[in-house]
Write an enzyme that holds these catalytic residues in place. Structure first.
Site, mmCIF file in Angstrom:
data_model
loop_
_atom_site.group_PDB
_atom_site.id
_atom_site.type_symbol
_atom_site.label_atom_id
_atom_site.label_comp_id
_atom_site.label_asym_id
_atom_site.label_seq_id
_atom_site.Cartn_x
_atom_site.Cartn_y
_atom_site.Cartn_z
ATOM 1 N N ARG A 290 1.030 -10.247 -2.886
ATOM 2 C CA ARG A 290 -0.082 -10.480 -3.822
ATOM 3 C C ARG A 290 -0.040 -11.916 -4.317
ATOM 4 N NH1 ARG A 290 1.504 -7.631 -8.060
ATOM 5 N NH2 ARG A 290 3.234 -6.831 -6.834
ATOM 6 N N GLU B 296 -3.318 10.804 6.435
ATOM 7 C CA GLU B 296 -2.852 11.349 5.144
ATOM 8 C C GLU B 296 -3.897 12.319 4.595
ATOM 9 O OE1 GLU B 296 -0.595 8.230 2.621
ATOM 10 O OE2 GLU B 296 -1.870 7.131 4.023
HETATM 11 P P1 5GP Z 1 3.797 -2.561 -2.444
HETATM 12 O O1 5GP Z 1 3.121 -2.765 -1.121
HETATM 13 O O2 5GP Z 1 2.972 -3.132 -3.556
HETATM 14 O O3 5GP Z 1 5.203 -3.066 -2.479
HETATM 15 O O4 5GP Z 1 3.958 -0.980 -2.684
HETATM 16 C C1 5GP Z 1 2.935 -0.174 -3.228
HETATM 17 C C2 5GP Z 1 1.741 -0.104 -2.295
HETATM 18 O O5 5GP Z 1 2.119 0.546 -1.068
HETATM 19 C C3 5GP Z 1 0.612 0.758 -2.829
HETATM 20 O O6 5GP Z 1 -0.243 0.012 -3.661
HETATM 21 C C4 5GP Z 1 -0.086 1.220 -1.540
HETATM 22 O O7 5GP Z 1 -0.951 0.208 -1.062
HETATM 23 C C5 5GP Z 1 1.066 1.364 -0.578
HETATM 24 N N1 5GP Z 1 1.554 2.751 -0.542
HETATM 25 C C6 5GP Z 1 2.647 3.265 -1.156
HETATM 26 N N2 5GP Z 1 2.784 4.581 -0.886
HETATM 27 C C7 5GP Z 1 1.765 4.914 -0.084
HETATM 28 C C8 5GP Z 1 1.386 6.134 0.546
HETATM 29 O O8 5GP Z 1 1.996 7.208 0.406
HETATM 30 N N3 5GP Z 1 0.250 6.085 1.308
HETATM 31 C C9 5GP Z 1 -0.451 4.939 1.505
HETATM 32 N N4 5GP Z 1 -1.515 4.994 2.297
HETATM 33 N N5 5GP Z 1 -0.096 3.775 0.943
HETATM 34 C C10 5GP Z 1 0.998 3.761 0.139
#
Ligand code: 5GP
Length: 361
Positions: free
Chosen positions: A119, A218
């Site tokens: 981000r 999903e």
């Molecule tokens: P980050 O990428 O910010 O380190 O981790 C959180 C992000 O991972 C969430 O905002 C989402 O975009 C993605 N994410 C986490 N868990 C899931 C999940 O179970 N399904 C999906 N589709 N995306 C997930």
């Protein structure tokens, strides 16, 4: 007294202690969803001391109260926002990464592929700096027991412009750290965005040498599953709604099985979000029983209040697996990593040494 053998080992009950000692590979962990309550608290305090405001602390308190409860998929995505509000500087991303690595290492994970969506925060951090903070944290990780690789995520809700910005940042970082940055993931709210917008970026990354993992099915979405399988990523996440019993179809199921693409399975995440009815009725068993390549994973150990050891324990408990079956599942996971062949062989040697030691104990 004779030393125990593998056969004896097979007869022994699977226990929490066994699952914790089992050497493990974690291939599906999102950084911001993996933050423990302790890390969230520390990041909130850090932010408070820098800004003087305590809004974030309040958010954390609410999140902690709800910690570990069942939530809808939508509510889970709201929860990620809390972690995101705390990882807004390179220093916070660095700390978050180091804490998560340590917690996985403490849980007996010997190989971790950690993924995150970079981000940018205007005036504070660019996507390139976000990735660099994770790279630095991995390189400076003091735990010599765990090998860590980075996967960069594209969020399917953020649009093509954001995806190509992320792609530029990841390709530059990959050219500087080809052994450490190994893959690109497509994740984000499955109810939002369109897969086809991201396929060109995924193909571009693949041509540049990155491996690809895509969150798949999903929610029921047969057209999308078809397109994902035709793209043939190196791994798939979830695949919840492909089996005909769970909103898919026989045709799609056969197509998945014929693809032989390893599937990252996150039982607690699916059960707590309600996309799988229960541990017993999780699609794990349908894939496992036909020997389709699967790897157990945590997804978001903070949000779902779990650990990889617990995932092994819960899977064994719900599907009557033996110690030997867990060993084989953990060992075969090495083949599905995005590590080099040399690293895979080293990991297998380590696993087998640990197994031999535990067989004679
Ligand atoms: P980050 O990428 O910010 O380190 O981790 C959180 C992000 O991972 C969430 O905002 C989402 O975009 C993605 N994410 C986490 N868990 C899931 C999940 O179970 N399904 C999906 N589709 N995306 C997930």
């Amino acid at each position: 007294m004779r030393a125990g053998t593998s056969d004896d080992n097979m007869m022994l009950q699977v226990s929490d202690v066994f699952c914790k000692r089992l050497p493990k590979v974690e291939l599906h962990a999102h950084l911001n969803g993996s933050l423990s309550t302790k890390t969230l608290r520390e990041l909130a305090n850090l932010q408070k001391s820098l800004s003087g405001s305590d809004d974030a602390v309040w958010n954390i308190q609410e999140a902690i109260i709800e910690h570990g409860q069942k939530r809808t998929l939508e509510e889970c995505f709201q929860l990620f926002g809390i972690a995101h509000s705390l990882t807004t500087t390179p220093a916070a991303v660095y700390k978050a990464t180091q804490d998560v690595i340590k917690e996985f290492a403490d849980d007996g994970v010997l190989y971790l592929e950690l993924r995150s969506t970079p981000r940018s925060v205007p005036g504070v951090m660019s996507k390139a700096q976000y990735i660099q903070a994770m790279v630095d944290a991995i390189q400076n990780s003091t735990d010599g027991q765990i090998l860590v690789k980075l996967m960069v995520s594209l969020d399917r809700q953020q649009g093509q412009e954001s995806a190509s910005e992320t792609l530029d940042a990841v390709l530059t970082a990959h050219s500087q750290n080809p052994k450490l940055i190994v893959g690109l993931d497509l994740s984000g709210d499955p109810m939002k965005g369109s897969l086809t917008d991201y396929l060109p970026s995924l193909a571009h990354a693949r041509n540049a040498g990155l491996k690809i993992s895509i969150h798949c099915a999903e929610i029921p979405n047969p057209d999308e599953v078809e397109k994902i399988l035709d793209f043939h990523p190196d791994r798939l996440g979830h695949c919840t709604c492909i089996h005909p019993l769970y909103g898919g179809s026989q045709e799609l199921w056969i197509k998945l099985l014929n693809s032989h693409i390893p599937v990252e399975l996150c039982l607690t995440s699916n059960v707590k979000c309600g996309t799988a009815e229960s541990y017993k009725k999780h699609h794990f068993i349908h894939l496992f029983s036909v020997k389709h390549p699967v790897v157990l994973a945590t997804d978001d150990k903070g949000v779902f209040s779990t650990s990889l050891s617990e995932e092994y324990m819960l899977t064994a408990d719900s599907h009557g697996l033996s110690r030997e079956q867990l060993w084989q599942m953990a060992l075969s996971s090495i083949d599905y990593t995005f590590a080099s062949e040399e690293e895979k062989n080293q990991l297998k040697d380590m696993f087998l040494q640990i197994k031999q030691l535990s067989d004679v104990q």
